[in-house]
Write a protein that holds these residues in place. Structure first.
Motif, PDB file in Angstrom:
ATOM      1  N   ALA A  74     -97.283 -84.243 -41.517  1.00 25.54           N
ATOM      2  CA  ALA A  74     -96.930 -85.173 -40.441  1.00 25.54           C
ATOM      3  C   ALA A  74     -97.978 -86.256 -40.278  1.00 25.54           C
ATOM      4  CB  ALA A  74     -96.767 -84.393 -39.136  1.00 25.54           C
ATOM      5  N   MET A  75     -99.260 -85.905 -40.435  1.00 25.98           N
ATOM      6  CA  MET A  75    -100.331 -86.890 -40.294  1.00 25.98           C
ATOM      7  C   MET A  75    -100.272 -87.945 -41.390  1.00 25.98           C
ATOM      8  SD  MET A  75    -103.545 -84.499 -39.095  1.00 25.98           S
ATOM      9  CE  MET A  75    -104.653 -85.907 -38.942  1.00 25.98           C
ATOM     10  N   GLN A  76     -99.830 -87.561 -42.572  1.00 23.02           N
ATOM     11  CA  GLN A  76     -99.698 -88.531 -43.663  1.00 23.02           C
ATOM     12  C   GLN A  76     -98.544 -89.493 -43.422  1.00 23.02           C
ATOM     13  OE1 GLN A  76     -99.318 -86.347 -47.309  1.00 23.02           O
ATOM     14  NE2 GLN A  76    -101.433 -85.626 -47.315  1.00 23.02           N
ATOM     15  N   ALA A  77     -97.502 -89.003 -42.735  1.00 19.64           N
ATOM     16  CA  ALA A  77     -96.283 -89.796 -42.609  1.00 19.64           C
ATOM     17  C   ALA A  77     -96.215 -90.620 -41.333  1.00 19.64           C
ATOM     18  CB  ALA A  77     -95.061 -88.870 -42.678  1.00 19.64           C
ATOM     19  N   LEU A  78     -96.988 -90.230 -40.295  1.00 22.14           N
ATOM     20  CA  LEU A  78     -96.835 -90.871 -38.988  1.00 22.14           C
ATOM     21  C   LEU A  78     -98.146 -91.488 -38.512  1.00 22.14           C
ATOM     22  CD1 LEU A  78     -94.874 -88.004 -37.167  1.00 22.14           C
ATOM     23  CD2 LEU A  78     -93.887 -90.067 -38.181  1.00 22.14           C
ATOM     24  N   LEU A 122     -97.139 -89.188 -33.811  1.00 20.46           N
ATOM     25  CA  LEU A 122     -97.557 -87.835 -34.190  1.00 20.46           C
ATOM     26  C   LEU A 122     -97.822 -86.990 -32.947  1.00 20.46           C
ATOM     27  CD1 LEU A 122     -98.630 -85.773 -36.353  1.00 20.46           C
ATOM     28  CD2 LEU A 122    -100.874 -86.825 -35.975  1.00 20.46           C
ATOM     29  N   LEU A 123     -98.658 -87.512 -32.032  1.00 20.96           N
ATOM     30  CA  LEU A 123     -99.013 -86.755 -30.840  1.00 20.96           C
ATOM     31  C   LEU A 123     -97.809 -86.568 -29.917  1.00 20.96           C
ATOM     32  CD1 LEU A 123    -102.493 -88.350 -30.010  1.00 20.96           C
ATOM     33  CD2 LEU A 123    -102.018 -86.196 -31.195  1.00 20.96           C
ATOM     34  N   GLY A 124     -96.991 -87.603 -29.812  1.00 17.27           N
ATOM     35  CA  GLY A 124     -95.830 -87.510 -28.938  1.00 17.27           C
ATOM     36  C   GLY A 124     -94.840 -86.454 -29.402  1.00 17.27           C
ATOM     37  N   LEU A 125     -94.537 -86.434 -30.697  1.00 19.77           N
ATOM     38  CA  LEU A 125     -93.587 -85.454 -31.219  1.00 19.77           C
ATOM     39  C   LEU A 125     -94.165 -84.045 -31.180  1.00 19.77           C
ATOM     40  CD1 LEU A 125     -92.162 -87.547 -34.165  1.00 19.77           C
ATOM     41  CD2 LEU A 125     -90.861 -86.673 -32.216  1.00 19.77           C
ATOM     42  N   PHE A 126     -95.468 -83.930 -31.417  1.00 22.33           N
ATOM     43  CA  PHE A 126     -96.131 -82.624 -31.347  1.00 22.33           C
ATOM     44  C   PHE A 126     -96.009 -82.057 -29.930  1.00 22.33           C
ATOM     45  CE2 PHE A 126     -99.714 -79.736 -31.012  1.00 22.33           C
ATOM     46  CZ  PHE A 126     -99.694 -79.068 -32.231  1.00 22.33           C
ATOM     47  N   GLY A 181     -91.039 -90.612 -43.060  1.00 16.92           N
ATOM     48  CA  GLY A 181     -91.301 -90.693 -41.632  1.00 16.92           C
ATOM     49  C   GLY A 181     -90.463 -89.710 -40.834  1.00 16.92           C
ATOM     50  N   VAL A 182     -89.183 -89.606 -41.185  1.00 16.89           N
ATOM     51  CA  VAL A 182     -88.299 -88.661 -40.490  1.00 16.89           C
ATOM     52  C   VAL A 182     -88.749 -87.229 -40.753  1.00 16.89           C
ATOM     53  CG1 VAL A 182     -85.929 -87.832 -40.260  1.00 16.89           C
ATOM     54  CG2 VAL A 182     -86.371 -90.273 -40.615  1.00 16.89           C
ATOM     55  N   LEU A 183     -89.073 -86.918 -41.999  1.00 17.92           N
ATOM     56  CA  LEU A 183     -89.537 -85.580 -42.350  1.00 17.92           C
ATOM     57  C   LEU A 183     -90.846 -85.258 -41.635  1.00 17.92           C
ATOM     58  CD1 LEU A 183     -89.074 -83.041 -44.041  1.00 17.92           C
ATOM     59  CD2 LEU A 183     -90.302 -84.153 -45.914  1.00 17.92           C
ATOM     60  N   GLY A 184     -91.750 -86.232 -41.590  1.00 24.70           N
ATOM     61  CA  GLY A 184     -93.010 -86.026 -40.883  1.00 24.70           C
ATOM     62  C   GLY A 184     -92.798 -85.790 -39.396  1.00 24.70           C
ATOM     63  N   GLY A 185     -91.855 -86.509 -38.793  1.00 22.36           N
ATOM     64  CA  GLY A 185     -91.559 -86.304 -37.382  1.00 22.36           C
ATOM     65  C   GLY A 185     -91.006 -84.926 -37.104  1.00 22.36           C
ATOM     66  N   ALA A 190     -93.929 -82.508 -37.257  1.00 27.98           N
ATOM     67  CA  ALA A 190     -94.786 -82.594 -36.076  1.00 27.98           C
ATOM     68  C   ALA A 190     -94.142 -81.875 -34.894  1.00 27.98           C
ATOM     69  CB  ALA A 190     -95.056 -84.059 -35.720  1.00 27.98           C
ATOM     70  N   PHE A 191     -92.854 -82.076 -34.702  1.00 29.12           N
ATOM     71  CA  PHE A 191     -92.133 -81.405 -33.623  1.00 29.12           C
ATOM     72  C   PHE A 191     -92.187 -79.892 -33.801  1.00 29.12           C
ATOM     73  CE2 PHE A 191     -88.306 -79.611 -31.742  1.00 29.12           C
ATOM     74  CZ  PHE A 191     -88.262 -80.201 -30.492  1.00 29.12           C
ATOM     75  N   ALA A 192     -91.906 -79.422 -35.023  1.00 30.30           N
ATOM     76  CA  ALA A 192     -91.923 -77.986 -35.294  1.00 30.30           C
ATOM     77  C   ALA A 192     -93.318 -77.413 -35.094  1.00 30.30           C
ATOM     78  CB  ALA A 192     -91.433 -77.718 -36.714  1.00 30.30           C
ATOM     79  N   ALA A 193     -94.342 -78.126 -35.529  1.00 29.11           N
ATOM     80  CA  ALA A 193     -95.716 -77.632 -35.400  1.00 29.11           C
ATOM     81  C   ALA A 193     -96.096 -77.441 -33.936  1.00 29.11           C
ATOM     82  CB  ALA A 193     -96.685 -78.600 -36.078  1.00 29.11           C
ATOM     83  N   GLY A 194     -95.741 -78.392 -33.082  1.00 27.72           N
ATOM     84  CA  GLY A 194     -96.054 -78.255 -31.669  1.00 27.72           C
ATOM     85  C   GLY A 194     -95.365 -77.057 -31.047  1.00 27.72           C
TER      86      GLY A 194
END
Length: 236
Positions: free
Chosen positions: A63-67, A72-76, A184-188, A191-195
């Motif tokens: 996610a950090m590579q893509a966003l 990143l922080l918002g989706l997390f 970008g979509v995959l990274g988002g 990030a959501f899943a990680a949070g």
């Protein structure tokens, strides 16, 4: 359209480790004892350690590579809040099912990533499938025992897990078709899943690990994280 059958087989094979973990949990029927309780706590910790490794070594780095930083922080944060609400809703019903939620939040985005990787790097996709399988086995074991405690029969639990395993090839196919060229979509999604996973680890999984006067269960989390480190090194 050429269907990538090999990729779908890899994703389903990784998903079948979920019902396999459930089968092992169903066959394990020894009498309750302090030793058994410590061993089960260790298995729970192992699953938690692998989930933590998935967050820190797979989901967040991608996610950090893509966003950029704010998406990143918002989706997390959105992932953590979203699954807090789901967990609260489940707690009001038949009891929190944190291990099952965490398992699905881990399995689905990584299967999507497997599909997205399949064309660009088949070797990385294969190693990703092995990594997912290593996660799903202890997570399936823990989630089965969690659902069993909520009153599900063995047939219902294992049948549900078998159906859940089919999410692997479906997610991989969607990643292959639609997200291979959309980092970008995959990274988002990651990030959501990680949070959400991080919230569930500390809310529902980690509190089950501690056993009074027994210090070995936390080693399960250490070993689980080591499995994640090995998988990350192999994939990388």
């Amino acid at each position: 359209m050429d269907i990538p059958w090999g990729m779908l087989a890899l994703a389903w094979g990784a998903g079948l480790c979920i019902p396999l973990g459930g089968v092992i949990a169903q066959l394990e029927r020894s009498h309750e004892s302090h030793v058994k309780h410590s061993w089960l706590a260790g298995i729970t910790a192992l699953g938690g350690g692998i989930l933590l490794a998935a967050v820190s070594l797979v989901l967040v780095p991608h996610a950090m590579q893509a966003l950029s930083v704010w998406p990143l922080l918002g989706l997390f944060l959105l992932g953590a809040i979203g699954f807090m609400q789901v967990d609260r809703w489940l707690a009001r019903g038949s009891g929190a099912k944190g291990q099952l939620l965490a398992m699905l939040m881990d399995f689905i985005p990584e299967a999507i990533a497997l599909g997205a990787l399949a064309s660009a790097s088949p070797a990385a996709a294969m190693l990703m499938a092995l990594f997912i399988a290593a996660q799903n086995l202890p997570e399936g074991f823990n989630a089965y025992r969690e659902l069993e405690g909520a009153g599900l029969s063995a047939r219902q639990g294992l049948g549900a897990f078998l159906l859940l395993s089919l999410l692997g090839p479906l997610a991989a196919l969607s990643g292959h078709l639609w997200l291979a060229d959309a980092p970008g979509v995959l990274g988002g999604l990651m990030a959501f899943a990680a949070g959400g996973i991080l919230y569930l680890i500390f809310q529902d999984i980690a509190p089950q690990v501690r056993v009074v006067h027994h210090w070995s269960p936390p080693l399960g989390a250490t070993v689980g994280f080591m499995v994640g480190m090995l998988g990350d090194r192999l994939v990388g």
